[in-house]
Design a protein around this motif. Structure first.
Motif, PDB file in Angstrom:
ATOM      1  N   ARG A 431       7.898   3.839  44.965  1.00  0.00           N
ATOM      2  CA  ARG A 431       8.666   5.052  45.297  1.00  0.00           C
ATOM      3  C   ARG A 431      10.106   4.707  45.650  1.00  0.00           C
ATOM      4  NH1 ARG A 431       6.813   9.922  49.265  1.00  0.00           N
ATOM      5  NH2 ARG A 431       6.073  10.746  47.271  1.00  0.00           N
ATOM      6  N   SER A 432      10.325   3.599  46.366  1.00  0.00           N
ATOM      7  CA  SER A 432      11.688   3.194  46.708  1.00  0.00           C
ATOM      8  C   SER A 432      12.508   2.943  45.452  1.00  0.00           C
ATOM      9  CB  SER A 432      11.653   1.932  47.580  1.00  0.00           C
ATOM     10  OG  SER A 432      12.964   1.472  47.839  1.00  0.00           O
ATOM     11  N   VAL A 433      11.897   2.283  44.461  1.00  0.00           N
ATOM     12  CA  VAL A 433      12.606   2.003  43.208  1.00  0.00           C
ATOM     13  C   VAL A 433      12.918   3.293  42.465  1.00  0.00           C
ATOM     14  CG1 VAL A 433      12.357   0.985  40.921  1.00  0.00           C
ATOM     15  CG2 VAL A 433      11.677  -0.327  42.950  1.00  0.00           C
ATOM     16  N   VAL A 434      11.934   4.168  42.337  1.00  0.00           N
ATOM     17  CA  VAL A 434      12.131   5.415  41.572  1.00  0.00           C
ATOM     18  C   VAL A 434      13.148   6.313  42.266  1.00  0.00           C
ATOM     19  CG1 VAL A 434      11.000   7.490  40.714  1.00  0.00           C
ATOM     20  CG2 VAL A 434       9.849   5.278  40.526  1.00  0.00           C
ATOM     21  N   ARG A 435      13.085   6.410  43.571  1.00  0.00           N
ATOM     22  CA  ARG A 435      14.074   7.222  44.281  1.00  0.00           C
ATOM     23  C   ARG A 435      15.467   6.613  44.149  1.00  0.00           C
ATOM     24  NH1 ARG A 435      11.044   9.317  49.876  1.00  0.00           N
ATOM     25  NH2 ARG A 435       9.838  10.972  48.833  1.00  0.00           N
ATOM     26  N   GLY A 436      15.537   5.286  44.035  1.00  0.00           N
ATOM     27  CA  GLY A 436      16.829   4.665  43.787  1.00  0.00           C
ATOM     28  C   GLY A 436      17.407   5.034  42.434  1.00  0.00           C
ATOM     29  N   HIS A 437      16.563   5.527  41.511  1.00  0.00           N
ATOM     30  CA  HIS A 437      17.019   6.015  40.210  1.00  0.00           C
ATOM     31  C   HIS A 437      17.217   7.530  40.214  1.00  0.00           C
ATOM     32  CE1 HIS A 437      15.667   2.028  38.878  1.00  0.00           C
ATOM     33  NE2 HIS A 437      16.362   2.216  37.775  1.00  0.00           N
ATOM     34  N   GLY A 438      17.123   8.145  41.377  1.00  0.00           N
ATOM     35  CA  GLY A 438      17.312   9.589  41.471  1.00  0.00           C
ATOM     36  C   GLY A 438      16.060  10.394  41.207  1.00  0.00           C
ATOM     37  N   GLY A 439      14.893   9.732  41.122  1.00  0.00           N
ATOM     38  CA  GLY A 439      13.652  10.440  40.835  1.00  0.00           C
ATOM     39  C   GLY A 439      12.687  10.403  42.005  1.00  0.00           C
ATOM     40  N   ASP A 440      11.382  10.536  41.699  1.00  0.00           N
ATOM     41  CA  ASP A 440      10.369  10.519  42.748  1.00  0.00           C
ATOM     42  C   ASP A 440       9.018  10.247  42.094  1.00  0.00           C
ATOM     43  OD1 ASP A 440       9.239  10.593  45.231  1.00  0.00           O
ATOM     44  OD2 ASP A 440       9.881  12.635  45.709  1.00  0.00           O
ATOM     45  N   ILE A 441       8.016  10.004  42.919  1.00  0.00           N
ATOM     46  CA  ILE A 441       6.647   9.785  42.453  1.00  0.00           C
ATOM     47  C   ILE A 441       5.745  10.837  43.088  1.00  0.00           C
ATOM     48  CG2 ILE A 441       4.677   8.212  42.436  1.00  0.00           C
ATOM     49  CD1 ILE A 441       6.538   5.888  42.384  1.00  0.00           C
ATOM     50  N   ARG A 442       4.888  11.411  42.261  1.00  0.00           N
ATOM     51  CA  ARG A 442       3.946  12.427  42.734  1.00  0.00           C
ATOM     52  C   ARG A 442       2.538  12.016  42.329  1.00  0.00           C
ATOM     53  NH1 ARG A 442       2.170  16.834  39.875  1.00  0.00           N
ATOM     54  NH2 ARG A 442       3.884  16.546  38.373  1.00  0.00           N
ATOM     55  N   LEU A 443       1.587  12.170  43.253  1.00  0.00           N
ATOM     56  CA  LEU A 443       0.179  11.882  42.988  1.00  0.00           C
ATOM     57  C   LEU A 443      -0.581  13.192  42.854  1.00  0.00           C
ATOM     58  CD1 LEU A 443      -0.427   8.980  45.555  1.00  0.00           C
ATOM     59  CD2 LEU A 443       0.281   8.803  43.158  1.00  0.00           C
ATOM     60  N   SER A 444      -1.538  13.211  41.920  1.00  0.00           N
ATOM     61  CA  SER A 444      -2.286  14.447  41.683  1.00  0.00           C
ATOM     62  C   SER A 444      -3.706  14.102  41.263  1.00  0.00           C
ATOM     63  CB  SER A 444      -1.592  15.281  40.596  1.00  0.00           C
ATOM     64  OG  SER A 444      -2.359  16.420  40.275  1.00  0.00           O
ATOM     65  N   ASN A 445      -4.690  14.679  41.963  1.00  0.00           N
ATOM     66  CA  ASN A 445      -6.098  14.512  41.588  1.00  0.00           C
ATOM     67  C   ASN A 445      -6.427  15.442  40.420  1.00  0.00           C
ATOM     68  OD1 ASN A 445      -6.868  12.602  43.610  1.00  0.00           O
ATOM     69  ND2 ASN A 445      -6.853  14.264  45.119  1.00  0.00           N
ATOM     70  N   ARG A 446      -7.099  14.904  39.415  1.00  0.00           N
ATOM     71  CA  ARG A 446      -7.514  15.740  38.289  1.00  0.00           C
ATOM     72  C   ARG A 446      -8.806  16.460  38.633  1.00  0.00           C
ATOM     73  NH1 ARG A 446      -6.486  11.035  35.639  1.00  0.00           N
ATOM     74  NH2 ARG A 446      -8.681  10.783  35.057  1.00  0.00           N
ATOM     75  N   PRO A 447      -8.959  17.695  38.157  1.00  0.00           N
ATOM     76  CA  PRO A 447     -10.181  18.458  38.484  1.00  0.00           C
ATOM     77  C   PRO A 447     -11.454  17.768  38.003  1.00  0.00           C
ATOM     78  CG  PRO A 447      -8.480  19.907  37.581  1.00  0.00           C
ATOM     79  CD  PRO A 447      -7.990  18.502  37.400  1.00  0.00           C
ATOM     80  N   ASP A 448     -11.395  17.056  36.874  1.00  0.00           N
ATOM     81  CA  ASP A 448     -12.592  16.404  36.341  1.00  0.00           C
ATOM     82  C   ASP A 448     -12.769  14.989  36.870  1.00  0.00           C
ATOM     83  OD1 ASP A 448     -10.346  15.496  35.120  1.00  0.00           O
ATOM     84  OD2 ASP A 448     -11.195  15.382  33.093  1.00  0.00           O
ATOM     85  N   GLY A 449     -11.967  14.603  37.876  1.00  0.00           N
ATOM     86  CA  GLY A 449     -12.071  13.283  38.465  1.00  0.00           C
ATOM     87  C   GLY A 449     -10.963  12.358  38.012  1.00  0.00           C
ATOM     88  N   GLY A 450     -10.571  11.473  38.898  1.00  0.00           N
ATOM     89  CA  GLY A 450      -9.496  10.554  38.584  1.00  0.00           C
ATOM     90  C   GLY A 450      -8.179  10.993  39.205  1.00  0.00           C
ATOM     91  N   LEU A 451      -7.202  10.096  39.138  1.00  0.00           N
ATOM     92  CA  LEU A 451      -5.903  10.328  39.767  1.00  0.00           C
ATOM     93  C   LEU A 451      -4.789  10.138  38.739  1.00  0.00           C
ATOM     94  CD1 LEU A 451      -4.392  10.676  42.610  1.00  0.00           C
ATOM     95  CD2 LEU A 451      -4.104   8.191  42.501  1.00  0.00           C
ATOM     96  N   ASP A 452      -3.794  11.017  38.807  1.00  0.00           N
ATOM     97  CA  ASP A 452      -2.587  10.872  38.006  1.00  0.00           C
ATOM     98  C   ASP A 452      -1.435  10.492  38.929  1.00  0.00           C
ATOM     99  OD1 ASP A 452      -3.850  11.520  35.681  1.00  0.00           O
ATOM    100  OD2 ASP A 452      -3.228  13.618  35.669  1.00  0.00           O
ATOM    101  N   ALA A 453      -0.827   9.338  38.654  1.00  0.00           N
ATOM    102  CA  ALA A 453       0.398   8.945  39.358  1.00  0.00           C
ATOM    103  C   ALA A 453       1.566   9.205  38.406  1.00  0.00           C
ATOM    104  CB  ALA A 453       0.345   7.478  39.757  1.00  0.00           C
ATOM    105  N   ILE A 454       2.470  10.087  38.801  1.00  0.00           N
ATOM    106  CA  ILE A 454       3.525  10.566  37.894  1.00  0.00           C
ATOM    107  C   ILE A 454       4.883  10.127  38.426  1.00  0.00           C
ATOM    108  CG2 ILE A 454       4.534  12.585  36.792  1.00  0.00           C
ATOM    109  CD1 ILE A 454       1.888  14.039  37.290  1.00  0.00           C
ATOM    110  N   ILE A 455       5.577   9.358  37.618  1.00  0.00           N
ATOM    111  CA  ILE A 455       6.956   8.974  37.923  1.00  0.00           C
ATOM    112  C   ILE A 455       7.889  10.007  37.288  1.00  0.00           C
ATOM    113  CG2 ILE A 455       8.767   7.256  37.565  1.00  0.00           C
ATOM    114  CD1 ILE A 455       6.674   5.104  37.567  1.00  0.00           C
ATOM    115  N   MET A 456       8.654  10.696  38.085  1.00  0.00           N
ATOM    116  CA  MET A 456       9.622  11.681  37.594  1.00  0.00           C
ATOM    117  C   MET A 456      11.013  11.082  37.752  1.00  0.00           C
ATOM    118  SD  MET A 456       7.902  15.006  39.424  1.00  0.00           S
ATOM    119  CE  MET A 456       7.881  14.126  40.991  1.00  0.00           C
ATOM    120  N   ILE A 457      11.715  10.946  36.641  1.00  0.00           N
ATOM    121  CA  ILE A 457      13.014  10.268  36.670  1.00  0.00           C
ATOM    122  C   ILE A 457      14.004  11.043  35.814  1.00  0.00           C
ATOM    123  CG2 ILE A 457      12.359   8.765  34.750  1.00  0.00           C
ATOM    124  CD1 ILE A 457      14.051   6.561  36.039  1.00  0.00           C
TER     125      ILE A 457
END
Length: 474
Positions: A431-457
């Motif tokens: 997250r520190s690296v991505v925010r240093g690029h002006g973005g952010d990281i978001r985590l989201s649980n999928r309804p059918d199971g599992g996790l999505d880690a999303i880098i927004m840049i």
């Protein structure tokens, strides 16, 4: 058309703000002056009408004075106008004892006497209009001046032989309140205001735009050159000086903090190594095993911190292709036998610090492998920004802990497997690296199971405009 109206209703740039304000103020001032001039316009039109009528009456009087009596009636019939009726009689149409009280009517009568050069007793005059008997009011309505007014004038002029020329003039008088000249004057004024506003706003907006761009780049951790402090008005110069001083203090603080952290991490490696050598000399047992495990965890923490600080120190932003960068990270994992799958994406050029961004993506993939067994990586973009999605099939993260996992040294024992070898810095560093690029990281649980880690840049593709120094990536 809708876009133009939206800009006028909600101006965004300094130029549109200033044009809207100045043009609006000019239109209000023009409207006020135009309203105040309505009475003058109406009075001018009426004076012109009176003067024209007086000249016609004077000319007709002179003509009648030169004609024999038997020809006067035919001549008057020939020159009769729709608005004026003439007659020659032995008596005046206005009684001789009629006295004028209106100063304007008295001035008109005196004017006709001067034109004809007759004695006052030879000229009788009466004037009226529709508003003559209007009740006085404390409130003056300037709009009433542009309403049509029926003006009436009656003349009785004695001719040389004793007969009287009687004339009655009635006319609806309405002033011209707007003309093509007024339109061109208004358009010229608007164009002059727009031109002056464009020049002023350009002088103001350029240093302000540079200030905004530099602040945005500073927030992404880039090296920002000092702003020019000799452009624009005094307020803009002071803002540029303040920003330069702030940027220098922030850069000095970040560099000092990073160097201290790197120095501490480096200095800890020697005592950790000495401790491990001493523990190796101990007899085998549970105590030795736990001590070695603790030392390994401490060494991993120091190595992760040292690696991160090395990447942060001195790395410059370069032009890269995001799709190729992410694919190369995935290929590194696939080459070592890890189940990492990358969905091919179109080329997506951007400016970034490649080593740091690689590390952030690698940390998320390592988390996906550790807690979900596999990692599926994909990229999607809307042109202004990109999203790097790292999906796993693990148990996910409870909603209350979505933000807490980004804190340093935090590992969730209840919902995530603890036997991962991690030290709880992966997500924090990412997250520190991505925010240093002006973005952010978001985590989201999928309804059918599992996790999505999303880098927004955000996509930054213009190094010249951004002032980024390019160098060839190793």
């Amino acid at each position: 058309m809708k876009g133009v109206m939206s800009v006028l209703r909600h101006p965004r740039s300094l130029f549109t703000h200033m044009v809207a304000l100045l043009v609006g103020a000019m239109l209000v001032a023009k409207f006020a002056s135009w309203t105040a001039s309505l009475d003058d316009k109406a009075a001018t039109v009426r004076r012109t009408h009176i003067e024209e009528t007086l000249l016609r009456i004077a000319a007709t009087t002179r003509v009648m004075g030169t004609l024999p009596r038997e020809h006067r009636a035919d001549t008057l019939a020939a020159i009769r106008a729709r608005e004026t009726r003439y007659s020659v009689d032995d008596t005046p149409a206005i009684p001789p004892d009629y006295q004028l009280t209106d100063p304007q009517a008295m001035a008109v009568r005196d004017r006709l006497i001067d034109i004809l050069d007759l004695p006052p007793s030879a000229v009788q005059f009466k004037m009226w209009n529709r508003a003559e008997n209007a009740e006085p009011s404390w409130f003056h309505n300037p709009w009433a001046a542009i309403e049509p007014v029926e003006m009436g004038m009656k003349f009785s002029v004695r001719l040389a032989d004793g007969q009287w020329l009687n004339a009655v003039n009635r006319r609806m008088v309405q002033p011209t309140v707007w003309s093509s000249t007024s339109t061109w004057t208004l358009l010229t004024s608007i164009l002059m205001v727009a031109a002056a506003t464009f020049y002023i706003s350009r002088r103001l907006s350029r240093p302000l735009r540079d200030l905004a761009d530099s602040a945005d780049r500073l927030g992404r951790g880039e090296a920002v050159p000092a702003l020019e402090t000799e452009r624009g008005p005094e307020e803009v110069r002071r803002a540029a000086n303040a920003f330069n001083a702030m940027a220098a203090r922030i850069r000095r603080f970040v560099d000092d903090r990073t160097r201290i952290l790197a120095a501490i991490s480096h200095d800890l490696r020697t005592p950790i190594t000495n401790l491990r050598l001493r523990v190796e000399l101990l007899d085998e047992g549970e105590t030795k095993s736990r001590m070695l495990e603790t030392l390994d965890e401490l060494r991993s923490t120091v190595e992760a911190t040292l690696s991160f600080t090395r990447e942060e120190l001195g790395e410059e932003a370069v032009r890269a292709d995001l799709s190729t960068l992410v694919e190369s990270v995935c290929d590194d994992f696939a080459d070592t036998g890890h189940p990492v799958h990358f969905s091919a994406a179109d080329r997506l050029p951007l400016i970034c610090r490649t080593s740091s961004l690689r590390r952030a993506i690698r940390n998320l993939i390592e988390n996906a492998l550790a807690y979900g067994g596999t990692a599926r990586v994909s990229i999607r973009s809307d042109g202004a920004g990109a999203e790097i999605i790292v999906a796993d099939d693990g148990p996910g993260i409870p909603e209350p802990d979505m933000e807490r996992v980004f804190e340093p040294f935090v590992r969730l024992e209840a919902s995530r497997n603890r036997r991962t070898g991690g030290v709880g810095l992966g997500l924090s560093i990412a997250r520190s690296v991505v925010r240093g690029h002006g973005g952010d990281i978001r985590l989201s649980n999928r309804p059918d199971g599992g996790l999505d880690a999303i880098i927004m840049i955000p996509i930054v593709t213009s190094p010249d405009k951004e002032g980024i120094i390019l160098r060839k990536a190793a």
